[in-house]
Design a protein around this motif. Structure first.
Motif, PDB file in Angstrom:
ATOM      1  N   TYR A  27      -8.458  -5.506 -11.556  1.00 50.38           N
ATOM      2  CA  TYR A  27      -7.735  -6.686 -11.067  1.00 50.38           C
ATOM      3  C   TYR A  27      -6.387  -6.234 -10.513  1.00 50.38           C
ATOM      4  N   ASP A  28      -6.076  -6.703  -9.303  1.00 53.56           N
ATOM      5  CA  ASP A  28      -4.774  -6.398  -8.702  1.00 53.56           C
ATOM      6  C   ASP A  28      -3.822  -7.546  -9.001  1.00 53.56           C
ATOM      7  N   PRO A  29      -2.659  -7.244  -9.588  1.00 53.85           N
ATOM      8  CA  PRO A  29      -1.746  -8.335  -9.951  1.00 53.85           C
ATOM      9  C   PRO A  29      -1.169  -9.017  -8.709  1.00 53.85           C
ATOM     10  N   SER A  30      -0.738 -10.257  -8.900  1.00 53.80           N
ATOM     11  CA  SER A  30      -0.075 -10.970  -7.808  1.00 53.80           C
ATOM     12  C   SER A  30       1.279 -10.307  -7.547  1.00 53.80           C
ATOM     13  N   LEU A  31       1.896 -10.657  -6.438  1.00 60.26           N
ATOM     14  CA  LEU A  31       3.213 -10.083  -6.109  1.00 60.26           C
ATOM     15  C   LEU A  31       4.253 -10.436  -7.178  1.00 60.26           C
ATOM     16  N   PRO A  32       4.317 -11.715  -7.641  1.00 58.82           N
ATOM     17  CA  PRO A  32       5.290 -12.022  -8.709  1.00 58.82           C
ATOM     18  C   PRO A  32       5.068 -11.184  -9.971  1.00 58.82           C
ATOM     19  N   LEU A  33       3.805 -10.971 -10.353  1.00 54.89           N
ATOM     20  CA  LEU A  33       3.543 -10.182 -11.564  1.00 54.89           C
ATOM     21  C   LEU A  33       3.874  -8.704 -11.318  1.00 54.89           C
ATOM     22  N   ALA A  34       3.593  -8.221 -10.117  1.00 54.60           N
ATOM     23  CA  ALA A  34       3.936  -6.828  -9.786  1.00 54.60           C
ATOM     24  C   ALA A  34       5.455  -6.635  -9.872  1.00 54.60           C
ATOM     25  N   PHE A  35       6.220  -7.611  -9.390  1.00 57.58           N
ATOM     26  CA  PHE A  35       7.686  -7.525  -9.475  1.00 57.58           C
ATOM     27  C   PHE A  35       8.146  -7.562 -10.936  1.00 57.58           C
ATOM     28  N   LYS A  36       7.467  -8.374 -11.724  1.00 59.57           N
ATOM     29  CA  LYS A  36       7.803  -8.479 -13.152  1.00 59.57           C
ATOM     30  C   LYS A  36       7.597  -7.120 -13.837  1.00 59.57           C
ATOM     31  N   ILE A  37       6.458  -6.491 -13.499  1.00 59.35           N
ATOM     32  CA  ILE A  37       6.146  -5.171 -14.062  1.00 59.35           C
ATOM     33  C   ILE A  37       7.195  -4.158 -13.601  1.00 59.35           C
ATOM     34  N   SER A  38       7.537  -4.247 -12.341  1.00 55.66           N
ATOM     35  CA  SER A  38       8.530  -3.335 -11.768  1.00 55.66           C
ATOM     36  C   SER A  38       9.874  -3.475 -12.489  1.00 55.66           C
ATOM     37  N   ARG A  39      10.282  -4.695 -12.723  1.00 59.89           N
ATOM     38  CA  ARG A  39      11.564  -4.935 -13.418  1.00 59.89           C
ATOM     39  C   ARG A  39      11.492  -4.456 -14.864  1.00 59.89           C
ATOM     40  N   LEU A  40      10.355  -4.703 -15.510  1.00 61.88           N
ATOM     41  CA  LEU A  40      10.201  -4.324 -16.924  1.00 61.88           C
ATOM     42  C   LEU A  40      10.352  -2.813 -17.109  1.00 61.88           C
ATOM     43  N   PHE A  41       9.746  -2.054 -16.210  1.00 58.45           N
ATOM     44  CA  PHE A  41       9.810  -0.596 -16.338  1.00 58.45           C
ATOM     45  C   PHE A  41      10.937   0.022 -15.506  1.00 58.45           C
ATOM     46  N   ALA A  42      11.706  -0.823 -14.851  1.00 65.89           N
ATOM     47  CA  ALA A  42      12.832  -0.368 -14.026  1.00 65.89           C
ATOM     48  C   ALA A  42      12.393   0.698 -13.015  1.00 65.89           C
ATOM     49  N   LEU A  43      11.294   0.428 -12.357  1.00 67.61           N
ATOM     50  CA  LEU A  43      10.778   1.354 -11.344  1.00 67.61           C
ATOM     51  C   LEU A  43      10.359   0.550 -10.114  1.00 67.61           C
ATOM     52  N   PRO A  44      10.439   1.153  -8.928  1.00 69.13           N
ATOM     53  CA  PRO A  44       9.957   0.435  -7.736  1.00 69.13           C
ATOM     54  C   PRO A  44       8.439   0.211  -7.821  1.00 69.13           C
ATOM     55  N   ILE A  45       7.975  -0.863  -7.204  1.00 63.67           N
ATOM     56  CA  ILE A  45       6.543  -1.200  -7.248  1.00 63.67           C
ATOM     57  C   ILE A  45       5.676  -0.018  -6.789  1.00 63.67           C
ATOM     58  N   GLU A  46       6.117   0.642  -5.711  1.00 61.72           N
ATOM     59  CA  GLU A  46       5.283   1.724  -5.157  1.00 61.72           C
ATOM     60  C   GLU A  46       5.213   2.946  -6.064  1.00 61.72           C
ATOM     61  N   GLU A  47       6.091   3.016  -7.063  1.00 62.55           N
ATOM     62  CA  GLU A  47       5.980   4.126  -8.028  1.00 62.55           C
ATOM     63  C   GLU A  47       5.029   3.773  -9.176  1.00 62.55           C
ATOM     64  N   ILE A  48       4.731   2.517  -9.292  1.00 62.75           N
ATOM     65  CA  ILE A  48       3.796   2.079 -10.348  1.00 62.75           C
ATOM     66  C   ILE A  48       2.388   1.904  -9.770  1.00 62.75           C
ATOM     67  N   PHE A  49       2.325   1.299  -8.588  1.00 64.55           N
ATOM     68  CA  PHE A  49       1.023   1.031  -7.966  1.00 64.55           C
ATOM     69  C   PHE A  49       0.813   1.930  -6.739  1.00 64.55           C
ATOM     70  N   ASP A  50      -0.420   2.381  -6.565  1.00 66.04           N
ATOM     71  CA  ASP A  50      -0.763   3.242  -5.436  1.00 66.04           C
ATOM     72  C   ASP A  50      -1.897   2.597  -4.657  1.00 66.04           C
ATOM     73  N   ASP A  51      -1.588   2.143  -3.445  1.00 68.73           N
ATOM     74  CA  ASP A  51      -2.649   1.499  -2.651  1.00 68.73           C
ATOM     75  C   ASP A  51      -3.446   2.520  -1.834  1.00 68.73           C
ATOM     76  N   GLU A  52      -3.144   3.802  -2.049  1.00 70.77           N
ATOM     77  CA  GLU A  52      -3.853   4.920  -1.415  1.00 70.77           C
ATOM     78  C   GLU A  52      -3.787   4.873   0.108  1.00 70.77           C
ATOM     79  N   PHE A  53      -2.726   4.215   0.607  1.00 73.93           N
ATOM     80  CA  PHE A  53      -2.535   4.173   2.058  1.00 73.93           C
ATOM     81  C   PHE A  53      -1.797   5.448   2.486  1.00 73.93           C
ATOM     82  N   GLU A  54      -2.355   6.127   3.473  1.00 73.09           N
ATOM     83  CA  GLU A  54      -1.700   7.330   3.969  1.00 73.09           C
ATOM     84  C   GLU A  54      -1.219   7.067   5.385  1.00 73.09           C
ATOM     85  N   GLY A  55       0.032   6.640   5.491  1.00 76.65           N
ATOM     86  CA  GLY A  55       0.601   6.300   6.797  1.00 76.65           C
ATOM     87  C   GLY A  55       0.931   7.532   7.613  1.00 76.65           C
ATOM     88  N   ASP A  56       1.238   7.284   8.912  1.00 75.40           N
ATOM     89  CA  ASP A  56       1.580   8.442   9.755  1.00 75.40           C
ATOM     90  C   ASP A  56       3.071   8.727   9.748  1.00 75.40           C
TER      91      ASP A  56
END
Lengths: 67, 228
Positions: A38-67
């Motif tokens: 299950y992928d959390p909603s944006l509000p829950l992802a922000f909540k998790i980010s605040r709880l662990f004091a880390l940016p969302i992209e350091e907690i979640f990996d969408d496996e996107f490899e940009g150029d």
């Protein structure tokens, strides 16, 4: 979506229920997010980010490899 | 050094997973017990109608096998419930509220079934095969009105409270997915049944059967999405 939730939780010696209590969700929800079922909603992802004091992209990996 | 508390908590969570498999086994084992007990009751009733007397060796073996199946299934329930209890020692506030509401609704459903069974005013000849809650037999107007108010006024309030306060977003998502599957099954299945009936292929569409299929599919998908 792959994530570091289990590692971050273990670093704080929290059970899934403990983390669920912090996030105001069920243990099942924490388990589903940790296992990528299950992928959390944006509000829950922000909540998790605040709880662990880390940016969302350091907690979640969408496996996107940009150029 | 490994933190013992940390290890035990992580192991317990790993072991529990989503608890879905355990719950599924409990449900399947429970149904198995009910069906096996029903088979035993049916066998004994048939034996009684055929004159009774001593049960033969084959009968005793059959009953022993049924008893063993029931004991085995009861043990499976006990094992799975014990595992789930160990993993759910720390229920969150939302989970406790959710569990209490679900139990409350289950009890209310039981009370409704009991009321309908007690106040069934039929002469005993019509619709005797149906469960009281799905029977078409008449009930006293006061009881009908009370139950309609419960279903039409109280239930929406409980449902609203459940959605707003008790469930979290993962369960809400599972519930929505169940709704999509059930809605599509209804929108496709009901007219299909109706047109096949008009063509003379199947019996007349049954509202209660359609409702039960709709509700069962919704519940099954919700369970799968929540506990998979």
């Amino acid at each position: 979506m792959k994530n570091q939730l289990k590692v971050l939780r273990a670093m704080r010696s929290w059970s899934q229920a403990d983390l669920g209590e912090h996030l105001d969700v069920s243990r099942q929800a924490v388990n589903a997010i940790e296992t990528g079922k299950y992928d959390p909603s944006l509000p829950l992802a922000f909540k998790i980010s605040r709880l662990f004091a880390l940016p969302i992209e350091e907690i979640f990996d969408d496996e996107f490899e940009g150029d | 050094m490994t933190n013992l508390k940390e290890t035990s908590m992580i192991d317990r969570d790993e072991l529990a997973g989503s608890n879905g498999r355990g719950m599924m086994w409990v449900i399947v084992s429970g149904l198995g017990i009910v069906m096996t007990a029903g088979a035993v009751a049916g066998y004994l009733a048939a034996h009684e109608t055929q004159g009774g007397g001593a049960i033969g060796t084959a009968g005793i073996v059959t009953l022993c096998v049924c008893a063993a199946i029931i004991i085995g299934l009861a043990y499976a329930i006990w094992r799975n419930v014990s595992k789930m209890k160990a993993s759910t020692e720390g229920l969150t506030r939302r989970e406790k509220l959710n569990r209490n509401i679900v139990w409350g609704c289950g009890l209310a459903g039981g009370a409704i079934g009991l009321l309908l069974a007690l106040y069934d005013t039929s002469d005993g000849n019509s619709d005797t095969g149906a469960l009281p809650i799905f029977s078409d037999n008449p009930v006293p107007p006061v009881i009908a009105l009370m139950l309609a108010i419960f279903l039409g006024v109280i239930m929406p309030i409980i449902a609203w409270f459940w959605h707003k306060r008790a469930i979290d977003e993962q369960e809400a998502s599972a519930y929505r997915d169940g709704g999509y599957y059930a809605a599509y099954a209804f929108m496709i299945g009901a007219p299909m049944w109706w047109i096949l009936w008009r063509g003379g292929f199947v019996p007349e569409p049954d509202g209660v059967a359609i409702f039960m299929l709709f509700a069962s599919l919704w519940t099954a998908v919700w369970f799968w999405k929540k506990y998979r």
